[in-house]
Scaffold this motif. Structure first.
Motif, PDB file in Angstrom:
ATOM      1  N   ALA A 125       0.822  -1.457   0.278  1.00 58.97           N
ATOM      2  CA  ALA A 125      -0.444   0.118  -0.501  1.00 58.97           C
ATOM      3  C   ALA A 125       1.242   1.164  -0.019  1.00 58.97           C
ATOM      4  CB  ALA A 125      -0.603  -0.173   1.335  1.00 58.97           C
ATOM      5  N   LEU A 126       0.415   2.399  -0.781  1.00 59.77           N
ATOM      6  CA  LEU A 126       0.940   3.154  -0.800  1.00 59.77           C
ATOM      7  C   LEU A 126       0.303   4.405  -0.039  1.00 59.77           C
ATOM      8  CD1 LEU A 126       2.805   3.297  -3.795  1.00 59.77           C
ATOM      9  CD2 LEU A 126       4.271   2.485  -1.503  1.00 59.77           C
ATOM     10  N   GLU A 127       0.581   5.617  -0.292  1.00 58.29           N
ATOM     11  CA  GLU A 127       0.037   6.735   0.914  1.00 58.29           C
ATOM     12  C   GLU A 127       0.581   7.830   0.411  1.00 58.29           C
ATOM     13  OE1 GLU A 127      -3.471   8.840   2.640  1.00 58.29           O
ATOM     14  OE2 GLU A 127      -3.189   6.470   2.239  1.00 58.29           O
ATOM     15  N   TYR A 128       0.355   8.647  -0.129  1.00 59.10           N
ATOM     16  CA  TYR A 128       0.980   9.454  -0.874  1.00 59.10           C
ATOM     17  C   TYR A 128       0.131  10.859  -1.002  1.00 59.10           C
ATOM     18  CZ  TYR A 128       0.332   7.931  -4.940  1.00 59.10           C
ATOM     19  OH  TYR A 128      -0.789   7.813  -6.513  1.00 59.10           O
ATOM     20  N   PHE A 129       0.497  12.283  -0.041  1.00 58.95           N
ATOM     21  CA  PHE A 129      -0.068  13.185  -0.035  1.00 58.95           C
ATOM     22  C   PHE A 129      -2.162  13.379  -0.514  1.00 58.95           C
ATOM     23  CE2 PHE A 129       4.475  13.797  -2.044  1.00 58.95           C
ATOM     24  CZ  PHE A 129       4.307  14.218  -1.469  1.00 58.95           C
ATOM     25  N   GLY A 130      -2.104  12.370   0.694  1.00 56.83           N
ATOM     26  CA  GLY A 130      -3.681  11.927   0.708  1.00 56.83           C
ATOM     27  C   GLY A 130      -4.002  11.171  -0.555  1.00 56.83           C
ATOM     28  N   THR A 131      -3.241  10.891  -1.429  1.00 58.74           N
ATOM     29  CA  THR A 131      -3.959   9.526  -2.351  1.00 58.74           C
ATOM     30  C   THR A 131      -3.533   7.785  -1.587  1.00 58.74           C
ATOM     31  OG1 THR A 131      -3.830  11.296  -3.785  1.00 58.74           O
ATOM     32  CG2 THR A 131      -3.644   9.265  -5.120  1.00 58.74           C
ATOM     33  N   SER A 132      -4.353   7.288  -1.857  1.00 62.65           N
ATOM     34  CA  SER A 132      -4.369   5.296  -1.603  1.00 62.65           C
ATOM     35  C   SER A 132      -3.900   4.999  -2.943  1.00 62.65           C
ATOM     36  CB  SER A 132      -5.064   5.503  -0.931  1.00 62.65           C
ATOM     37  OG  SER A 132      -5.034   6.304  -0.038  1.00 62.65           O
ATOM     38  N   GLN A 133      -3.329   3.713  -2.714  1.00 61.48           N
ATOM     39  CA  GLN A 133      -2.824   3.252  -4.455  1.00 61.48           C
ATOM     40  C   GLN A 133      -2.233   1.733  -3.569  1.00 61.48           C
ATOM     41  OE1 GLN A 133      -0.638   4.433  -7.441  1.00 61.48           O
ATOM     42  NE2 GLN A 133      -0.539   2.481  -8.207  1.00 61.48           N
ATOM     43  N   THR A 134      -2.484   0.719  -3.803  1.00 65.87           N
ATOM     44  CA  THR A 134      -2.051  -0.804  -3.804  1.00 65.87           C
ATOM     45  C   THR A 134      -1.548  -1.530  -5.537  1.00 65.87           C
ATOM     46  OG1 THR A 134      -3.396  -1.296  -1.798  1.00 65.87           O
ATOM     47  CG2 THR A 134      -2.321  -3.423  -3.173  1.00 65.87           C
ATOM     48  N   ILE A 135      -0.405  -1.794  -4.967  1.00 66.94           N
ATOM     49  CA  ILE A 135       0.232  -2.109  -5.632  1.00 66.94           C
ATOM     50  C   ILE A 135       0.668  -3.782  -5.492  1.00 66.94           C
ATOM     51  CG2 ILE A 135       2.987  -2.703  -6.556  1.00 66.94           C
ATOM     52  CD1 ILE A 135       2.896   0.372  -6.301  1.00 66.94           C
ATOM     53  N   PRO A 136      -0.102  -4.768  -6.386  1.00 67.34           N
ATOM     54  CA  PRO A 136       0.277  -6.379  -6.066  1.00 67.34           C
ATOM     55  C   PRO A 136       1.563  -6.869  -6.250  1.00 67.34           C
ATOM     56  CG  PRO A 136      -1.536  -5.874  -7.817  1.00 67.34           C
ATOM     57  CD  PRO A 136      -0.300  -5.097  -7.667  1.00 67.34           C
ATOM     58  N   TYR A 137       2.068  -7.968  -5.274  1.00 71.90           N
ATOM     59  CA  TYR A 137       3.810  -8.135  -5.305  1.00 71.90           C
ATOM     60  C   TYR A 137       3.785  -8.572  -5.920  1.00 71.90           C
ATOM     61  CZ  TYR A 137       2.629  -7.668   0.099  1.00 71.90           C
ATOM     62  OH  TYR A 137       2.750  -7.433   0.887  1.00 71.90           O
ATOM     63  N   SER A 138       3.304  -9.135  -6.826  1.00 68.43           N
ATOM     64  CA  SER A 138       3.713  -9.467  -8.190  1.00 68.43           C
ATOM     65  C   SER A 138       4.260  -8.781  -9.243  1.00 68.43           C
ATOM     66  CB  SER A 138       2.649 -10.311  -9.251  1.00 68.43           C
ATOM     67  OG  SER A 138       1.222  -8.764  -9.087  1.00 68.43           O
ATOM     68  N   MET A 139       3.227  -7.263  -9.653  1.00 72.79           N
ATOM     69  CA  MET A 139       4.140  -6.599  -9.827  1.00 72.79           C
ATOM     70  C   MET A 139       5.932  -5.859  -9.219  1.00 72.79           C
ATOM     71  SD  MET A 139       3.081  -2.826 -11.354  1.00 72.79           S
ATOM     72  CE  MET A 139       1.265  -3.424 -11.403  1.00 72.79           C
ATOM     73  N   ALA A 140       5.602  -6.287  -8.044  1.00 78.18           N
ATOM     74  CA  ALA A 140       6.906  -5.739  -7.587  1.00 78.18           C
ATOM     75  C   ALA A 140       8.085  -6.228  -6.980  1.00 78.18           C
ATOM     76  CB  ALA A 140       6.119  -4.953  -5.952  1.00 78.18           C
ATOM     77  N   ASN A 141       7.257  -7.720  -7.888  1.00 78.66           N
ATOM     78  CA  ASN A 141       8.443  -8.406  -7.969  1.00 78.66           C
ATOM     79  C   ASN A 141       8.775  -9.290  -6.404  1.00 78.66           C
ATOM     80  OD1 ASN A 141      10.474 -10.603  -9.724  1.00 78.66           O
ATOM     81  ND2 ASN A 141      11.787  -9.045  -9.959  1.00 78.66           N
ATOM     82  N   ILE A 142       8.545  -8.984  -6.171  1.00 78.98           N
ATOM     83  CA  ILE A 142       9.271  -9.778  -4.394  1.00 78.98           C
ATOM     84  C   ILE A 142       8.502 -10.733  -4.146  1.00 78.98           C
ATOM     85  CG2 ILE A 142       8.987  -8.476  -1.807  1.00 78.98           C
ATOM     86  CD1 ILE A 142       8.231  -5.604  -2.842  1.00 78.98           C
ATOM     87  N   THR A 143       9.807 -11.937  -3.501  1.00 82.28           N
ATOM     88  CA  THR A 143       9.388 -13.340  -3.529  1.00 82.28           C
ATOM     89  C   THR A 143       9.578 -12.644  -1.706  1.00 82.28           C
ATOM     90  OG1 THR A 143      11.757 -13.610  -4.145  1.00 82.28           O
ATOM     91  CG2 THR A 143       9.861 -13.941  -5.321  1.00 82.28           C
ATOM     92  N   SER A 144      10.312 -12.697  -1.073  1.00 86.02           N
ATOM     93  CA  SER A 144      10.543 -12.941   0.526  1.00 86.02           C
ATOM     94  C   SER A 144      11.728 -11.340   0.720  1.00 86.02           C
ATOM     95  CB  SER A 144      11.416 -14.052   0.520  1.00 86.02           C
ATOM     96  OG  SER A 144      13.312 -13.692   0.157  1.00 86.02           O
ATOM     97  N   LYS A 145      11.512 -11.552   2.243  1.00 83.19           N
ATOM     98  CA  LYS A 145      12.789 -10.135   3.009  1.00 83.19           C
ATOM     99  C   LYS A 145      13.454 -10.853   2.838  1.00 83.19           C
ATOM    100  CE  LYS A 145      13.968  -8.974   7.568  1.00 83.19           C
ATOM    101  NZ  LYS A 145      14.032  -9.355   8.905  1.00 83.19           N
ATOM    102  N   ALA A 146      14.364 -11.271   2.805  1.00 78.97           N
ATOM    103  CA  ALA A 146      15.644 -11.509   2.140  1.00 78.97           C
ATOM    104  C   ALA A 146      15.802 -10.946   0.834  1.00 78.97           C
ATOM    105  CB  ALA A 146      16.110 -13.413   1.675  1.00 78.97           C
ATOM    106  N   ASP A 147      15.092 -11.112  -0.157  1.00 81.45           N
ATOM    107  CA  ASP A 147      15.092 -10.955  -1.639  1.00 81.45           C
ATOM    108  C   ASP A 147      14.687  -9.249  -1.728  1.00 81.45           C
ATOM    109  OD1 ASP A 147      15.077 -10.894  -4.534  1.00 81.45           O
ATOM    110  OD2 ASP A 147      12.526 -10.259  -4.363  1.00 81.45           O
ATOM    111  N   LEU A 148      14.718  -8.410  -1.221  1.00 77.55           N
ATOM    112  CA  LEU A 148      14.004  -7.398  -0.721  1.00 77.55           C
ATOM    113  C   LEU A 148      15.152  -6.557   0.198  1.00 77.55           C
ATOM    114  CD1 LEU A 148      11.977  -4.823  -0.692  1.00 77.55           C
ATOM    115  CD2 LEU A 148      11.384  -5.055   1.384  1.00 77.55           C
ATOM    116  N   VAL A 149      15.952  -7.399   1.410  1.00 77.69           N
ATOM    117  CA  VAL A 149      16.647  -6.848   1.580  1.00 77.69           C
ATOM    118  C   VAL A 149      17.648  -6.796   0.212  1.00 77.69           C
ATOM    119  CG1 VAL A 149      18.951  -7.212   3.389  1.00 77.69           C
ATOM    120  CG2 VAL A 149      16.463  -7.897   3.809  1.00 77.69           C
ATOM    121  N   LYS A 150      17.850  -7.904  -0.117  1.00 76.32           N
ATOM    122  CA  LYS A 150      19.280  -7.771  -1.281  1.00 76.32           C
ATOM    123  C   LYS A 150      19.008  -6.647  -2.256  1.00 76.32           C
ATOM    124  CE  LYS A 150      21.453 -11.049  -4.670  1.00 76.32           C
ATOM    125  NZ  LYS A 150      21.232 -11.897  -5.048  1.00 76.32           N
ATOM    126  N   THR A 151      17.348  -6.560  -2.932  1.00 75.89           N
ATOM    127  CA  THR A 151      17.374  -5.472  -3.473  1.00 75.89           C
ATOM    128  C   THR A 151      17.655  -3.621  -2.494  1.00 75.89           C
ATOM    129  OG1 THR A 151      15.541  -6.686  -4.396  1.00 75.89           O
ATOM    130  CG2 THR A 151      15.842  -4.277  -4.949  1.00 75.89           C
TER     131      THR A 151
END
Length: 265
Positions: A125-151
């Motif tokens: 979920a993204l919240e910026y200047f009063g606007t909300s949006q949700t990005i699916p994990y498939s679009m963000a290409n995140i599979t795990s915490k280790a993957d995110l930390v490496k990125t």
């Protein structure tokens, strides 16, 4: 250095600005470069500092405070039911693998003038200047915490190169915006001169426009450097610049003979 002398005089002297309508192309280019540099330095410093600090803070929170998680079938999964909400200088970072916290909850804890990012069960979920949006994990290409930390590790290590490209793009964009602004206000100065029966060409008016922006560019530079917040700064800049152009055009005689011409390069 003649162009610096012209620059400083244009801060306070409409009389001198009126004579600068005869400055050659080299002098006009030097003035525009100075204006762009003064406008760019505070912005570049802020973007560079904030970006590095924010990236480092996000990396530390995710690495040290987020529980281990994976993403399967597009949903966030974690053995920990712990909810994480961390306030950073530039916003809020949240984590919850259960259904107890969602996009609406993130908007409640994110100040209107800041950015919120939440890792929730259904997506990011993204919240910026009063606007909300949700990005699916498939679009963000995140599979795990280790993957995110490496990125994030990769992003931090390459941030200098990326930031250099961003700053170059910002500088070029600022040049284009400044040129549009100067030529647009030059049109205003041209019609202002014609309405007063002044002998002035459009290029003369563009030169007057370029030098008329000096005061407010310097003022904005000082305010941003000292981190002083001024309400309606843009509107104030426009008003003062128009007044300076009006005073400069007013000093042009109708026969265009009274004022000495400056032929400096």
């Amino acid at each position: 250095m003649t162009f610096l002398k012209r620059f400083f005089k244009s801060i306070y002297s409409p009389d001198d600005i009126a004579t600068y309508r005869h400055v050659k192309t080299g002098g006009l280019i030097a003035q525009l470069i100075l204006l762009v540099c003064l406008a760019f330095i505070p912005t570049a410093y802020l973007v560079t500092t904030v970006s590095k600090t924010l990236l480092t803070d996000v990396h530390q929170v995710i690495k040290n405070d987020f529980p281990e998680f994976t993403v399967k079938d597009g949903k966030l999964q974690s053995d920990s039911k712990k909810a994480v909400v961390e306030s950073l200088d530039q916003g809020v970072l949240a984590f919850n693998a259960s259904n107890d916290m969602d996009e609406d909850s993130l908007s409640q804890v994110t100040p209107v003038n800041k950015v919120g990012v939440g890792f929730f069960k259904e997506g990011i979920a993204l919240e910026y200047f009063g606007t909300s949006q949700t990005i699916p994990y498939s679009m963000a290409n995140i599979t795990s915490k280790a993957d995110l930390v490496k990125t994030l590790d990769t992003a931090i290590s390459s941030s200098s190169y990326v930031m250099t490209l961003v700053l170059i793009f910002m500088f070029i964009l600022l040049i284009v915006i400044t040129l549009i602004k100067v030529f647009f206000y030059g049109l205003f100065a041209f019609f202002l001169g014609k309405s007063g029966r002044k002998t002035i060409s459009y290029l003369d008016a563009v030169r007057i426009s370029a030098f008329s922006w000096t005061l407010m560019t310097v003022f904005t530079f000082i305010a941003e450097t000292l981190n002083i917040s001024i309400s309606y700064l843009s509107e104030f800049n426009i008003l003062i610049t128009i007044v300076i152009m009006f005073l400069a055009v007013k000093r042009i005689p109708t026969d265009d003979q009274s004022l000495p011409q400056s032929q400096e390069k």
